[in-house]
Design a protein around this motif. Structure first.
Motif, PDB file in Angstrom:
ATOM      1  N   GLY A 153      -7.353   2.656  -5.481  1.00 43.14           N
ATOM      2  CA  GLY A 153      -6.697   1.984  -6.599  1.00 43.14           C
ATOM      3  C   GLY A 153      -6.802   2.822  -7.862  1.00 43.14           C
ATOM      4  N   GLU A 179      -1.863 -12.049  -4.603  1.00 42.15           N
ATOM      5  CA  GLU A 179      -3.318 -12.033  -4.782  1.00 42.15           C
ATOM      6  C   GLU A 179      -3.724 -13.115  -5.774  1.00 42.15           C
ATOM      7  OE1 GLU A 179      -6.198 -10.119  -3.231  1.00 42.15           O
ATOM      8  OE2 GLU A 179      -4.972  -8.401  -3.839  1.00 42.15           O
ATOM      9  N   ARG A 198       0.628  -7.276  -4.317  1.00 42.89           N
ATOM     10  CA  ARG A 198       0.057  -8.200  -3.330  1.00 42.89           C
ATOM     11  C   ARG A 198       0.063  -9.613  -3.880  1.00 42.89           C
ATOM     12  NH1 ARG A 198      -4.990  -4.721  -0.614  1.00 42.89           N
ATOM     13  NH2 ARG A 198      -3.716  -2.834  -0.376  1.00 42.89           N
ATOM     14  N   GLY A 200      -6.817   6.394   0.535  1.00 42.76           N
ATOM     15  CA  GLY A 200      -6.060   5.665  -0.484  1.00 42.76           C
ATOM     16  C   GLY A 200      -7.037   5.010  -1.437  1.00 42.76           C
ATOM     17  N   GLN A 212       0.848  -1.196   0.000  1.00 44.81           N
ATOM     18  CA  GLN A 212       0.000   0.000   0.000  1.00 44.81           C
ATOM     19  C   GLN A 212       0.882   1.243   0.000  1.00 44.81           C
ATOM     20  OE1 GLN A 212      -2.346  -0.121   3.592  1.00 44.81           O
ATOM     21  NE2 GLN A 212      -0.645  -0.856   4.839  1.00 44.81           N
ATOM     22  N   GLN A 259      -1.696   2.579  -6.659  1.00 46.17           N
ATOM     23  CA  GLN A 259      -2.536   3.266  -5.665  1.00 46.17           C
ATOM     24  C   GLN A 259      -2.163   4.746  -5.575  1.00 46.17           C
ATOM     25  OE1 GLN A 259      -2.172   1.383  -1.800  1.00 46.17           O
ATOM     26  NE2 GLN A 259      -4.012   0.157  -2.158  1.00 46.17           N
ATOM     27  N   THR A 267       0.286   3.805   1.488  1.00 48.91           N
ATOM     28  CA  THR A 267       0.222   4.413   2.822  1.00 48.91           C
ATOM     29  C   THR A 267       1.579   4.304   3.526  1.00 48.91           C
ATOM     30  OG1 THR A 267      -2.005   3.485   2.817  1.00 48.91           O
ATOM     31  CG2 THR A 267      -1.326   4.576   4.819  1.00 48.91           C
ATOM     32  N   GLY A 279      -5.223  -7.482  -9.239  1.00 48.02           N
ATOM     33  CA  GLY A 279      -3.949  -7.852  -9.856  1.00 48.02           C
ATOM     34  C   GLY A 279      -2.912  -8.096  -8.772  1.00 48.02           C
ATOM     35  N   ARG A 299      -8.971   1.581 -10.770  1.00 50.80           N
ATOM     36  CA  ARG A 299     -10.433   1.725 -10.637  1.00 50.80           C
ATOM     37  C   ARG A 299     -10.954   2.950 -11.390  1.00 50.80           C
ATOM     38  NH1 ARG A 299     -12.166  -1.738  -6.081  1.00 50.80           N
ATOM     39  NH2 ARG A 299     -10.805  -3.463  -6.623  1.00 50.80           N
ATOM     40  N   GLY A 311     -10.143   3.234   0.688  1.00 53.00           N
ATOM     41  CA  GLY A 311     -10.360   3.390   2.129  1.00 53.00           C
ATOM     42  C   GLY A 311      -9.884   4.760   2.586  1.00 53.00           C
ATOM     43  N   GLU A 320     -16.993   0.725  -5.131  1.00 48.84           N
ATOM     44  CA  GLU A 320     -15.982   1.061  -4.125  1.00 48.84           C
ATOM     45  C   GLU A 320     -14.702   1.571  -4.771  1.00 48.84           C
ATOM     46  OE1 GLU A 320     -14.993  -1.972  -1.080  1.00 48.84           O
ATOM     47  OE2 GLU A 320     -12.970  -1.141  -1.291  1.00 48.84           O
ATOM     48  N   LEU A 321     -14.185   2.657  -4.198  1.00 48.68           N
ATOM     49  CA  LEU A 321     -12.940   3.240  -4.720  1.00 48.68           C
ATOM     50  C   LEU A 321     -11.742   2.956  -3.819  1.00 48.68           C
ATOM     51  CD1 LEU A 321     -13.051   6.929  -6.011  1.00 48.68           C
ATOM     52  CD2 LEU A 321     -12.405   4.866  -7.225  1.00 48.68           C
TER      53      LEU A 321
END
Ligand code: FA5
Length: 338
Positions: A302, A197, A195, A300, A169, A209, A171, A204, A305, A275, A272-273
């Protein structure tokens, strides 16, 4: 011994039969070269009687002169033919339309990144870079993840060794900034994240981000909502609405996820975009920031998106496949450095 007249006749026949200037060069050597047959006759002069010599010399010279003249005419003739053939072979039609060079453009994710930088930069946030190969402490510890907290399981990643990983992230920039810059501050970054994932249409292993945060006196959820509203309207147009719902991230309190909706996208469904929330006081205290005086927000999201929503792209794997049939559809911005 052949007579000069015979050799002359032979040479003239050969010259007539020649079809190229290369043939003619060979004939010239054969008859008129230093060791050529006509000049070769001169060597015989010494063997002749005094009376015979002048007539023989004259005959050789006259044969030589007429072969030379014939040769010159034929060379000129064949040169012209060959030139005409060459021009024909190399003929170009200058009126044909040319091939226009392929003009590149920034990748759609790069275009999106440039837009994000313009929007957040315009709101007074300072752009900073942060390493993709990150230390565990900035990616997790500094963000108030207790040791072995299950929230880290959501962000399993690629470990280089026990203390270094590919950041999960953006962050992770926060700790680096709080160590070096004192509030008030407004900072954002955009970059690649990783990640471990199970890859599908919306997830992905490598994605991008935006992470944005500010600390100042009296910062509240209202500032967060206002900032995200301006950001979303700049990205998606004035009709967009932003919805907050409670969510958990160890580094914010309260924490939310936020979604957007506009009549133009996905029939107005909420999508959703990312957090967001107010920066957890534990983090501020860890970096010696006076929590009586200062508070901050962070959000933060993605990057993928954004074009997915804006253009109805339903599979984010296409962003990294480098298929021009996909990428060429997004020729909106000139290729400029970000
Ligand atoms: C985070 O990564 C938090 N750092 C966001 C945050 C920042 C919260 C600041 C609070 C304050 P999350 O794991 O939900 O949160 O990821 C945020 C966004 O990144 C997701 O909403 C999604 O848009 C995008 N994202 C996450 N994982 C992937 C993935 N595997 N592929 C593509 N996009 C992803």
């Amino acid at each position: 011994m052949q007579k000069p007249e015979e050799l002359q006749l032979e040479a003239v026949c050969a010259i007539d039969a020649a079809t190229s200037t290369t043939d003619l060069r060979e004939i010239e050597l054969r008859f008129l070269g230093k060791n050529g047959s006509i000049l070769g006759l001169m060597k015989l002069l010494g063997g002749l009687s005094k009376e015979e010599r002048p007539a023989f010399g004259q005959a050789v010279n006259s044969a030589k002169a007429s072969v030379e003249a014939k040769l010159a005419d034929r060379v000129a003739e064949l040169k012209q033919v060959e030139q005409a053939q060459q021009f024909e072979a190399e003929r170009i039609d200058v009126t044909m339309p040319g091939h226009s060079p392929r003009v590149g453009q920034a990748h759609i994710l790069q275009q999106t990144t440039q837009k994000i930088k313009r929007v957040l930069g315009g709101m007074g946030f300072r752009y900073m870079e942060s390493p993709e190969l990150e230390q565990f402490k900035y990616n997790f510890d500094a963000l108030n993840y207790p040791p072995d907290h299950p929230a880290m399981d959501d962000q399993d990643t690629f470990y280089i060794d026990d203390t270094h990983l590919l950041r999960t992230q953006c962050t992770a920039l926060q700790g680096r900034v709080f160590e070096t810059i004192k509030p008030p501050l407004r900072v954002f970054t955009v970059g690649r994240t990783y990640r471990n994932e199970a890859v599908d249409r919306t997830h992905g292993h490598t994605f991008h981000q935006v992470d944005c945060f500010m600390i100042d006196e009296g910062i509240s959820m209202a500032h967060l909502k206002g900032t995200l509203g301006v950001f979303a309207r700049s990205m998606f147009g004035d009709e967009v609405s932003v919805r907050f719902r409670p969510d958990f991230f160890p580094f914010v309190e309260p924490g939310v996820d936020y979604a957007i909706s506009t009549p133009k996208l996905f029939n107005g469904r909420w999508v959703e975009l990312g957090g967001a929330g107010l920066i957890h006081p534990n983090i501020l205290e860890r970096y010696g920031i006076d929590t009586e005086r200062y508070s901050g927000f962070a959000f933060g999201l993605g990057v993928e998106r954004i074009p997915m929503m804006a253009y109805g792209i339903d599979d984010l794997r296409q962003f990294l496949e480098n298929d021009f049939r996909f990428l060429d559809q997004f020729k909106f911005e000139p290729l400029t450095s970000a």
